[in-house]
Write an enzyme that holds these catalytic residues in place. Structure first.
Site: not given
Length: 245
Positions: A7, A9, A99, A101, A176
């Site tokens: 899991i 973000n 973390g 991960d 831009t």
């Protein structure tokens, strides 16, 4: 059979594991994630364990834990960074701060390339660049914003830059939005290359580079010899689940 869940973000990845990983499935993390996934998971054979890596709120883990207990009468086993595990040694003063991960990706990379130092680039919402030497010692790591965060920070916090999709494939920009797209892409590539160069100077030029994450395709053409391994965190989670660690 084990159910493995990563899991992140903005994405949830999952796979089943017996002697090898099944095809990795990817889902968007939003308010409906469990309602969407529950029918699919319910149709699976009864797992003997559910392992999860989670870098978001405890509420998500709580929801998952309740569903797994109600559906299969199983606990959810949560992987997290520790001092040493499966041949990889953490250098954090407080290992649990890392973390899960990143930790699992290092475990997977060391397992895949046990005879080489390895640099792991996970190009997701945040980009992480970590490295381990041949003996599994963590050499260091860096975290910085991924492409979406970089671009969003400019369009959110700069008055004259608006949220338009630009082209990032040429320096001959025509507006831009193109300038933002090019600048953020080159900034990401440059930062990753700098980290790899730094780690290779610490070890040797034989260091292998593994790329994973949703923006891996942006980096692959720029990093000669790098290997793309999707689902690297799940591969590390499989190693941990297999060991029961």
């Amino acid at each position: 059979m084990k159910l493995l869940i990563d899991i992140g973000n903005h994405r949830l990845k999952w796979a089943t594991y017996e002697t090898k990983l099944s095809l990795t499935n990817t889902e968007v993390m939003d308010a409906t994630w469990l309602a969407r996934l529950a029918p699919r998971w319910s149709s699976l054979p009864l797992p003997d364990a559910v392992w999860v890596s989670c870098v978001v709120s405890e509420d998500v883990l709580h929801q998952l834990g309740q569903w797994v207990a109600r559906t299969w009468s199983l606990p959810v086993d949560t992987a997290g960074a520790v001092d040493q595990q499966l041949g990889v040694k953490n250098r954090y003063t407080r290992p649990e701060e890392m973390g899960s991960d990143r930790w699992l990706a290092m475990i997977a990379a060391h397992y895949i390339s046990p005879d080489h130092a390895v640099c792991i680039v996970d190009a997701g919402t945040a980009v992480t660049v970590d490295a381990v030497d041949r003996e599994g010692n963590m050499l260091g790591g860096a975290i910085f914003p991924g492409l979406h965060l970089l671009r969003n920070s400019l369009t959110t916090h700069t008055a004259e830059i608006h949220k338009h999709q630009g082209q990032d494939n040429t320096l001959a920009v025509t507006g831009t939005a193109d300038a933002v797209a090019v600048g953020t892409r080159l900034g990401l590539i440059g930062a990753v290359k700098e980290m790899i160069q730094h780690y290779r100077a610490m070890e040797d030029d034989d260091m292998q580079v593994i790329i994973t994450g949703g923006d891996a395709e942006v980096l692959l053409p720029e990093l000669e010899g790098a290997e793309h391994i999707p689902g690297l965190v799940l591969q590390g989670l499989a190693r941990v689940a297999e060991a029961g660690a």
